[in-house]
Design a protein around this motif. Structure first.
Motif, short mmCIF file in Angstrom:
data_model
loop_
_atom_site.label_atom_id
_atom_site.label_comp_id
_atom_site.label_asym_id
_atom_site.label_seq_id
_atom_site.Cartn_x
_atom_site.Cartn_y
_atom_site.Cartn_z
N ALA A 72 22.44 43.40 -21.22
CA ALA A 72 22.16 42.60 -20.03
C ALA A 72 20.83 41.88 -20.18
CB ALA A 72 22.15 43.49 -18.79
N ASN A 75 21.24 39.00 -22.58
CA ASN A 75 21.92 37.87 -21.93
C ASN A 75 20.99 37.14 -20.98
OD1 ASN A 75 24.37 38.31 -23.21
ND2 ASN A 75 25.07 39.76 -21.65
N TYR A 238 23.70 38.58 -14.31
CA TYR A 238 23.16 39.48 -15.35
C TYR A 238 22.05 40.35 -14.78
CZ TYR A 238 25.65 36.90 -19.02
OH TYR A 238 26.61 36.32 -19.81
#
Lengths: 429, 445
Positions: A72, A75, A238
């Protein structure tokens, strides 16, 4: 010892006095700590198979959470980078500032004639516009930052032997300026093309400046803005995923962490460390308690302190400091007082039965006797001593700094007041 | 039962027992509060029990032994009421307990309170330090964000907490023993600051400790010079007498007045300055960003707190997540490291005002005590970069509000009682009738 060290001296005296308790305390604390250390080893020395499984499963789950968090985060980092780029483009690019219903177009046309390979010549010019050389001209004129964005405003088309160059802008003057720069570049590039394709003539046809509407511009702009919006949505997604993963991990740790995580490495050393800490604590705690007792008690700490209470104090320094007693200030003052009140003598009321106090009192008694002043002394705890004090009619208190307290002194003064015996002051030892 | 009642009456009659009650509650409370700042394991149940016991002892001291003027009573009652309202509004009981402790310290010698606080601090932090080096408790080691190695907490819950403990202990020691300080004490203090910087990387606490040594060092030099004042005579005459100038004494007295005034307004001014800087903070503003970086992001975090929670009269529940207590932290970091903003957000505007007024009153009441003025100035500065102003485990200076001015007043009452024993003694020794403070006069003949 100097007077200012009475604090620590008295605490040290107390420590020596209570040495047995301190030794016991050190031993007890060392043993208790040692036992605690041993119990800690015992808990973690060996892991049973089930415990090991639980620990492995726990660690696996933690690793899975960590991986999700890492992904996460990764990203998020990538998305942030993209957002930054697109946002920068949206903020700075000229194309994004174009008004699709009010585009200022500047167009120039060139005709290529007399060339052996007209197509080749036109391709070279197109390549010049498309692949970089024109960039130098634009940078020289507008700076490198703007030149990059200006390229997007430039478009071209080839019809037969005619090359059309169009520059779109929101400002007519700027559009014209850009077109002129490009034209200069094209003209400057002609000799290079001639070297390859031979002689030809490039004739400039008319340049036109007009306003137009172009829906494609709107589409491109919206496309960029949509991309930015989508990235922002992804970022939020995210981030919430990251927060959720972190929260889940924290909850998992709180609820599922096994009691015993790993086997202990070195058992004996841990016990020794605990025992050492116990010994240190065993020394420190009684010292702290004695210090607290000293701080909180109402002990008379020094002659100076008593002087501050407006209590008359007679300074009688001990023989250790090398002064004969009869020349000491306090002794002289007592002699003068005895003379003033025509007293045959007075009573030295000892509040402490300390050896040093008794020794000092004996020396004062001796020094005053040589001057014809009789001094009786003792602790007023018995009927005889009280009688002697009443006989003498005047009293001087003798206190031991660090040992006697203000309440003790006050009690003795009250006793003297009860029997009408004036107290001349105190001697502090 | 009658025996108990008799014992109780005798207990209450003796005013010294008030001090006993106070110190009983004080020591218990401070000890546990300090333990909670270390990595020693403790039982929450035991802590709560000791807390209740401390409150009972302190309340007992107030109700059984303290007497108030109407004004003082109203002030204390108002502060306690404010503390209760804060507890209801935000859920934090600490302001109420702080006020209770300060009220209970009435007429207790201030020097004694400081010595006891220093002793307990030295013992607890010292034991935690030894235990962490031995590995009995965890010596938390945090990697420094600026790549300057590892930051150790030496048994405390965080590196800056350890540094803060040392700072406040040094501050207390300097105030108590400033007259006995020598050059090696100041050198030692600088060495301690260096060690803290090297092992704990607590930059701002190091600066505060160096400032402490510098300020008291300068004050020491001024006192020393004043004591050795050479009589300076000028050519001027007044009447037939030559004018004598005491330049250094005059400078010292001027400085004393100035320090008193500075200390009086220090907390209010610095708290206002921190609030304004924090609320005006913008990353784009270069000056504010430079200040923010210099104080390790405190403006940014304070701004975040102000935005998220806003101001209120009686405070709000403001959850904070610090780096202390463990090396593993899963929640995002949010901790207000400025006492003024910490109090403002959690306890409200009113309580911050009360704290500033309380310290102002301390400065006004004890304006002759230059060392205390210096101490409060340093406290005000350090409170801008740490959150320990109201934490009893660190800062014992708040007790000066109601504590006894000197240690001697009760002693005099002890010795001389209600009668004119002082007069009797004076007569015996040729003192003035009022037992005056003048020099001893030896009667001749």
């Amino acid at each position: 010892m100097k007077q200012k060290n009475y604090y620590f001296r008295c605490i040290a005296d107390d420590c020596i006095h209570y040495w047995k308790i301190i030794v016991l305390s050190v031993a007890a604390c060392a043993i208790i700590s040692g036992v605690l250390g041993y119990r800690k080893i015992g808990k973690v020395n060996h892991l049973a198979a089930r415990e090991q499984e639980a620990v492995d499963a726990y660690n696996e789950q933690l690793a899975a959470y960590d991986k999700q968090i890492e992904e996460a985060q990764c990203n998020i980092d990538i998305t942030l980078g993209e957002i930054e780029n697109i946002q920068k483009y949206v903020d700075e690019a000229f194309y994004m500032k174009l008004d699709a219903v009010n585009l200022q177009a500047a167009t120039a046309q060139y005709a290529v004639t007399g060339a052996q390979d007209t197509g080749g010549v036109l391709n070279s010019m197109v390549n010049y516009l498309a692949y970089g050389n024109v960039q130098e001209c634009l940078e020289a004129e507008f700076g490198s930052l703007e030149a990059g964005y200006i390229r997007e405003l430039l478009s071209w088309s080839v019809n037969g032997n005619i090359l059309n160059i169009t520059v779109l802008h929101y400002d007519k003057g700027q559009g014209r300026k850009i077109l002129e720069t490009v034209q200069k570049g094209i003209v400057g590039h002609v000799p290079e093309i001639k070297k390859i394709y031979g002689e030809f003539s490039l004739r400039r046809l008319e340049s036109t400046f007009y306003t137009k509407k172009d829906n494609d511009v709107t589409n491109v702009q919206n496309g960029k803005l949509d991309a930015l919006k989508n990235y922002n949505i992804s970022l939020a997604d995210y981030q919430s995923r990251l927060a959720s993963n972190k929260r889940s991990k924290a909850e998992y740790i709180e609820s599922s962490q096994p009691e015993v995580m790993e086997a202990s490495a070195s058992g004996k050393i841990l016990v020794i460390k605990y025992a050492i800490l116990g010994m240190i604590a065993g020394c420190v705690i009684p010292l702290a308690v004695l210090s607290l007792r000293y701080l909180l008690s109402d002990r008379i700490r020094s002659e100076k302190e008593l002087i501050h209470t407006d209590m008359p104090v007679f300074s009688c320094k001990s023989q250790k400091e090398g002064r004969a007693f009869d020349t000491v200030t306090g002794i002289m003052e007592l002699k003068f007082l005895a003379k003033k009140y025509c007293a045959e003598g007075f009573y030295l009321n000892l509040l402490s039965e300390n050896e040093a106090a008794i020794k000092t009192v004996n020396e004062i008694t001796k020094a005053l006797k040589e001057n014809g002043i009789s001094v009786a002394s003792g602790a007023v705890s018995s009927k005889d001593s009280l009688e002697r004090m009443i006989e003498k009619k005047y009293a001087v208190m003798v206190v031991k700094a660090g040992e006697n307290t203000y309440p003790q002194l006050a009690g003795q003064i009250r006793t003297c007041r009860k029997f009408g015996i004036p107290v001349w002051g105190c001697i502090v030892i | 039962m009658e025996v108990l009642v008799e014992k109780y009456k005798r207990f209450v009659r003796d005013s010294c027992n008030g001090e006993v009650l106070f110190f009983g509650g004080f020591i218990l409370y401070i000890f546990w509060k300090m333990i909670r700042t270390t990595m020693f394991p403790y039982s929450e149940t035991v802590f709560q029990t000791c807390l209740i016991l401390s409150v009972v002892l302190l309340a007992g001291k107030i109700f059984l032994f303290d007497s108030y003027t109407v004004k003082m009573f109203m002030a204390v009652a108002a502060m306690l009421a404010c503390g209760l309202l804060i507890a209801m509004a935000s859920g934090y009981l600490w302001p109420f307990i702080w006020v209770l402790m300060i009220a209970a310290a009435k007429d207790v010698p201030f020097g004694k309170i400081l010595r006891v606080h220093l002793l307990i601090g030295a013992v607890v932090v010292g034991l935690a330090f030894c235990a962490s080096l031995l590995g009995v408790i965890e010596n938390l080691a945090y990697p420094a964000t600026d790549g300057r190695g590892i930051r150790y907490s030496f048994g405390c819950i965080y590196t800056t907490d350890f540094a803060a403990h040392l700072f406040f202990m040094l501050l207390t020691a300097y105030y108590l023993y400033h007259k006995k300080m020598r050059w090696f004490h100041y050198i030692g203090t600088c060495v301690i600051a260096g060690v803290i910087y090297y092992y704990c990387n607590a930059k701002l606490d190091t600066i505060c400790i160096l400032l402490l040594a510098a300020v008291f060092g300068i004050y020491h030099i001024m006192r020393w010079q004043r004591e050795r004042e050479q009589i300076q005579t000028s050519d001027m005459e007044v009447g037939n007498m030559q004018l004598i100038l005491f330049k250094r004494t005059k400078a010292c007295l001027t400085l004393k007045k100035l320090l008193g005034r500075l200390a009086f307004i220090s907390l209010s001014v610095i708290s206002l300055a921190m609030y304004l800087l924090t609320s005006a903070y913008r990353e784009e503003n270069k000056f504010l960003e430079a200040v923010n970086l210099a104080i390790s992001g405190r403006l940014m975090l304070g701004k975040k707190g102000l935005k998220q929670f806003g101001l209120s009269l009686f405070g709000k529940n403001v959850p904070m997540e610090g780096m202390g207590g463990s090396l593993k932290h899963t929640k995002p970091y949010f901790f207000i490291d400025c006492s003024y903003l910490f109090i403002l957000l959690r306890y409200g505007i009113l309580f911050l005002g009360i704290v500033c007024i309380a310290y102002g009153i301390i400065c006004y009441k004890r304006r002759e005590d230059t060392a205390l003025m210096l101490t409060i100035l340093l406290l005000a500065v350090s409170s801008a970069i740490d959150q320990h102003l109201l934490e009893e485990a660190y800062n014992p200076l708040g007790y000066a509000l109601f504590a006894g001015m000197g240690e001697m007043s009760d002693r005099k009452a002890y010795i001389f009682g209600g009668g004119n024993q002082a007069g009797d003694l004076g007569k015996a020794y040729g003192f003035k009738e009022d037992g005056g403070k003048g020099e001893r006069k030896k009667k001749k003949g």
